[in-house]
Scaffold this active site. Structure first.
Site, PDB file in Angstrom:
ATOM      1  N   HIS A 184       0.830  -1.206   0.000  1.00  0.00           N
ATOM      2  CA  HIS A 184       0.000   0.000   0.000  1.00  0.00           C
ATOM      3  C   HIS A 184       0.868   1.262   0.000  1.00  0.00           C
ATOM      4  CE1 HIS A 184      -3.806   1.966   0.440  1.00  0.00           C
ATOM      5  NE2 HIS A 184      -3.181   2.835   1.204  1.00  0.00           N
ATOM      6  N   ARG A 286      -8.538   1.573 -16.664  1.00  0.00           N
ATOM      7  CA  ARG A 286      -9.083   0.408 -15.971  1.00  0.00           C
ATOM      8  C   ARG A 286     -10.545   0.692 -15.639  1.00  0.00           C
ATOM      9  NH1 ARG A 286      -4.455   1.694 -12.895  1.00  0.00           N
ATOM     10  NH2 ARG A 286      -2.670   0.388 -13.420  1.00  0.00           N
ATOM     11  N   ARG A 322      -9.596  -0.696 -21.251  1.00  0.00           N
ATOM     12  CA  ARG A 322      -9.567  -2.144 -21.053  1.00  0.00           C
ATOM     13  C   ARG A 322     -10.920  -2.571 -20.521  1.00  0.00           C
ATOM     14  NH1 ARG A 322      -5.450  -4.418 -16.770  1.00  0.00           N
ATOM     15  NH2 ARG A 322      -6.957  -3.539 -15.318  1.00  0.00           N
ATOM     16  N   GLU A 411      -0.377 -10.540 -21.852  1.00  0.00           N
ATOM     17  CA  GLU A 411       0.000 -10.768 -20.455  1.00  0.00           C
ATOM     18  C   GLU A 411       0.415 -12.211 -20.242  1.00  0.00           C
ATOM     19  OE1 GLU A 411      -3.054  -8.362 -17.822  1.00  0.00           O
ATOM     20  OE2 GLU A 411      -4.039  -9.238 -19.560  1.00  0.00           O
ATOM     21  N   ASN A 434       3.322  -6.403 -15.673  1.00  0.00           N
ATOM     22  CA  ASN A 434       3.205  -7.019 -14.339  1.00  0.00           C
ATOM     23  C   ASN A 434       2.747  -8.474 -14.453  1.00  0.00           C
ATOM     24  OD1 ASN A 434       3.809  -4.473 -13.508  1.00  0.00           O
ATOM     25  ND2 ASN A 434       1.790  -4.022 -12.649  1.00  0.00           N
ATOM     26  N   ASP A 435       1.646  -8.686 -15.190  1.00  0.00           N
ATOM     27  CA  ASP A 435       1.149 -10.052 -15.342  1.00  0.00           C
ATOM     28  C   ASP A 435       2.066 -10.880 -16.236  1.00  0.00           C
ATOM     29  OD1 ASP A 435      -0.968 -10.573 -13.675  1.00  0.00           O
ATOM     30  OD2 ASP A 435      -2.449  -9.605 -14.969  1.00  0.00           O
ATOM     31  N   ARG A 445       2.390 -12.655  -8.176  1.00  0.00           N
ATOM     32  CA  ARG A 445       2.816 -11.275  -7.935  1.00  0.00           C
ATOM     33  C   ARG A 445       2.333 -10.724  -6.603  1.00  0.00           C
ATOM     34  NH1 ARG A 445      -0.958  -7.936 -12.229  1.00  0.00           N
ATOM     35  NH2 ARG A 445      -0.674  -6.185 -10.841  1.00  0.00           N
ATOM     36  N   CYS A 482       1.884  -1.111 -21.003  1.00  0.00           N
ATOM     37  CA  CYS A 482       1.202  -0.508 -19.866  1.00  0.00           C
ATOM     38  C   CYS A 482       1.524  -1.390 -18.680  1.00  0.00           C
ATOM     39  CB  CYS A 482      -0.296  -0.405 -20.093  1.00  0.00           C
ATOM     40  SG  CYS A 482      -1.113  -1.969 -20.324  1.00  0.00           S
TER      41      CYS A 482
END
Lengths: 560, 78
Positions: A184, A286, A322, A411, A434-435, A445, A482
């Site tokens: 966070h 998103r 997306r 991804e 990331n994915d 992750r 992205c």
């Protein structure tokens, strides 16, 4: 001088005095009081009313939404039900500390049992209880400190409630003992462009008042720095301030080759700030927030209204939307209620949408209507595509419902490995690093114990990016990035060298990436990419790219 | 004793913010006010915790005094 290592978030540097966040107090021991109940009652009521006044006072200062929350907390601190309960407990011979603790804990458990919104308020009660007990014990109040001067906050980790209370104008930097790059604290630091080093285990050794240099670019905290280190840090702070103040220009390499710099947004709210920082469009919008917190999908009209608001802000610019990416870390009951052993490998993204096609159809319908009503250039893409057939299905459906440009997110390694065929079936690709890293490295992750594998610098990940870039160049189709990788100024150059045609990131990263791209020619970018690709692992790839970059800078300095 | 029944207007029920406005008004009135949901126990209306712990939803009916009726029927989530 002492150096503490951790994970740096962003590229910033900060210098300032340490203020530690007080640790949570232990549960007061349940022992008989040596005072009589009346005397304990005076102590308890006194501390409850001091804390209530403190909270009300902070609320008045904070204003806005925080004012309501703090005022409600102030009322809870002096709540007649709490005072009744405390009085009852004191009559049995307990100490004021223990009685306060038990009275708040009883209401806390009640709220937790109610779940949902009320359950989330339980943390507010814990906070009040801790404050009152701290006051009774004459200890510093736990929670976010407010020393009245700019400071570097050192904490074990920050809870969402703490970060909401943080006076960001006073926080020069953040250092947390725990937490990783997806914690966070890290997310907040990225969003608000706060210099931060997380997961700095040895930061427990820092004391209030120590002067530290927080170097996010190096993932380092230096305590009692030498005069040279201080001067160097201050020079870098000035340099970065100049960079942030530099005129906002479109993203481009040294020779002028354009590399559009786009932003990732989670709602229409951030649009104004993103545009101010030079966003040339939205690379990833998103849409989950429209659906989370809902038991059923929002209506076409509600969706259309929100999309229209966003598209109006980006009139004349590209906006890549997306479609709903639910499942894994963000489950939605109306989309997939089944319990899965491996949600990251489960019915998520386009798989879940296909399963509930009506939701996908409604979303595309709302988007097409918003597109028709505004002047933005709207592209739509599907998450978690693994096969050519999925790409073809999504593209056909999007076109049928009135969208002009439809693409896929890359991804999964499968989509990257056959990118030529996937791209032939749609209009563009956008790589979600990331994915893609999670699936390539087979490392969850969200799992701290394997966080070291979640590094987009890994040559295996870079090679897949290169395959997609090559397929895009061959077919003349755009390949965007992205994901957090695009926000790393040097990795951004490598990604362009691998064939990325646009980069999308948090708005706070735009200035750094813009400055970095402008230093390298297309050939330089390819040389950096080659160096990284040939490396053994993630750390080596980064070092190889850094070495190649300094060689380029040095040879240019000699030439001029 | 005066008694009134009112339907809750706030979209998300009587959560922290509307409950705060309500208990503040009760405390300011200086009179002893009890609230209860249909079939629930009567609790001290000046206690914000007792009020929110009742988990009163949008549309629930409860008994209160005139002067507080308007507060409760207003949608504070607008």
């Amino acid at each position: 001088m002492m150096e503490i290592t951790g994970t740096g978030i962003g590229q910033g540097v900060a210098v300032g005095p340490v203020v530690r966040m007080a640790e949570r107090l232990p549960e007061p021991v349940d022992r008989p009081s040596h005072l009589d109940p009346e005397r304990e009652g005076e102590r308890a009521r006194g501390s409850l009313s001091v804390v209530a006044a403190e909270l009300a006072n902070r609320g008045a200062k904070a204003g806005g939404a925080a004012k309501d929350v703090l005022e409600a907390q102030a009322m809870m601190a002096e709540d007649p039900s709490i005072i009744d309960e405390v009085t009852k407990l004191l009559a049995t011979g307990k100490t004021a500390e223990r009685a306060v603790y038990e009275a708040f804990a009883a209401y806390r458990d009640l709220l937790v049992g109610m779940g949902g919104y009320m359950g989330e308020r339980a943390a507010d009660l814990d906070d009040i209880s801790q404050r009152v007990i701290a006051h009774l014990l004459k200890l510093p109040a736990p929670g976010v400190p407010n020393p009245g001067h700019p400071f570097v906050l050192v904490a074990r980790d920050l809870a969402p409630a703490d970060t909401a209370m943080l006076d960001l104008d006073q926080v020069l930097g953040l250092v947390t003992v725990g937490g990783g790059p997806t914690s966070h604290t890290a997310i907040l630091a990225r969003e608000k462009a706060i210099v931060a080093v997380v997961g700095a285990a040895d930061a427990t050794a820092l004391a209030d008042g120590d002067t530290v240099v927080v170097d996010a670019a190096a993932g380092l905290v230096v305590s009692t720095p030498t005069p040279e280190q201080l001067a160097d840090a201050n020079a870098r702070i000035a340099e970065r301030a100049a960079l942030q103040a530099a005129p906002v220009t479109p993203g481009a390499l040294a020779d002028g080759t354009p590399v559009p710099l786009l932003v990732n947004l989670g709602s229409a709210e951030g649009a104004v700030e993103a545009l101010r920082l030079g966003a040339e469009g939205v690379g990833l919008f998103r849409t989950e927030f429209l659906f989370l917190d809902h038991n059923t999908a929002p209506s076409v009209r509600d969706q259309q209204e929100h999309y229209t608001k966003l598209l109006r802000a980006f009139a004349g610019k590209k906006v890549v939307v997306r479609v709903l990416d639910a499942g894994a870390d963000k489950p939605l009951s109306f989309l997939n209620a089944a319990h899965e052993e491996n949600p990251a490998l489960g019915l998520r993204g386009i798989r879940a949408l296909r399963h509930s096609e009506v939701i996908l159809r409604e979303q595309l319908t709302a988007l097409a209507a918003a597109d028709a009503a505004t002047d933005a250039e709207v592209w739509v893409m599907a998450p978690m595509v693994a096969t050519v057939e999925e790409a073809r299905y999504f593209s056909a459906l999007a076109k049928e419902l009135g969208m002009r440009v439809a693409g896929v997110m890359v991804e999964t390694p499968s989509a990257a490995l056959i990118a030529d065929r996937v791209l032939a079936a749609c209009d563009f690709a956008s790589i979600g690093t990331n994915d893609l890293t999670q699936y390539t490295m087979a490392a969850d992750r969200l799992l701290g114990t394997v966080a070291n594998l979640q590094d987009p610098w890994h040559p295996a990940v870079l090679r897949l990016v290169g395959d997609v870039g090559a397929a895009g160049a061959e077919l003349g189709k755009p390949v965007g990035i992205c994901g957090e990788a695009a926000a790393d100024p040097l990795l951004a150059v490598v990604l362009v060298g691998l064939g990325a045609t646009s980069l999308s990131m948090s708005p706070s990263a735009l200035a750094d990436v813009r400055a970095s791209l402008a230093r390298y020619s297309p050939d330089d970018a390819k040389a950096l990419a080659r160096a990284a690709l040939a490396a053994e692992g993630a750390a080596e790839a980064k070092r190889a790219a850094e070495a190649a970059a300094s060689e380029i800078t040095a040879s240019r300095a000699t030439a001029s | 004793m005066v008694e009134r029944t009112v339907r809750i207007g706030s979209t998300h029920g009587l959560h922290a913010r509307p409950a705060k406005l309500f208990t503040q008004a009760v405390a300011a009135s200086g009179t002893r006010v009890m609230v209860q949901t249909t079939g629930g126990p009567a609790v001290n209306a000046a206690s914000i915790l007792a009020v929110i712990a009742q988990g009163i939803d949008h549309g629930d009916e409860r008994a209160v005094l005139d002067e507080l009726v308007e507060l409760l029927s207003t949608d504070h989530d607008e």
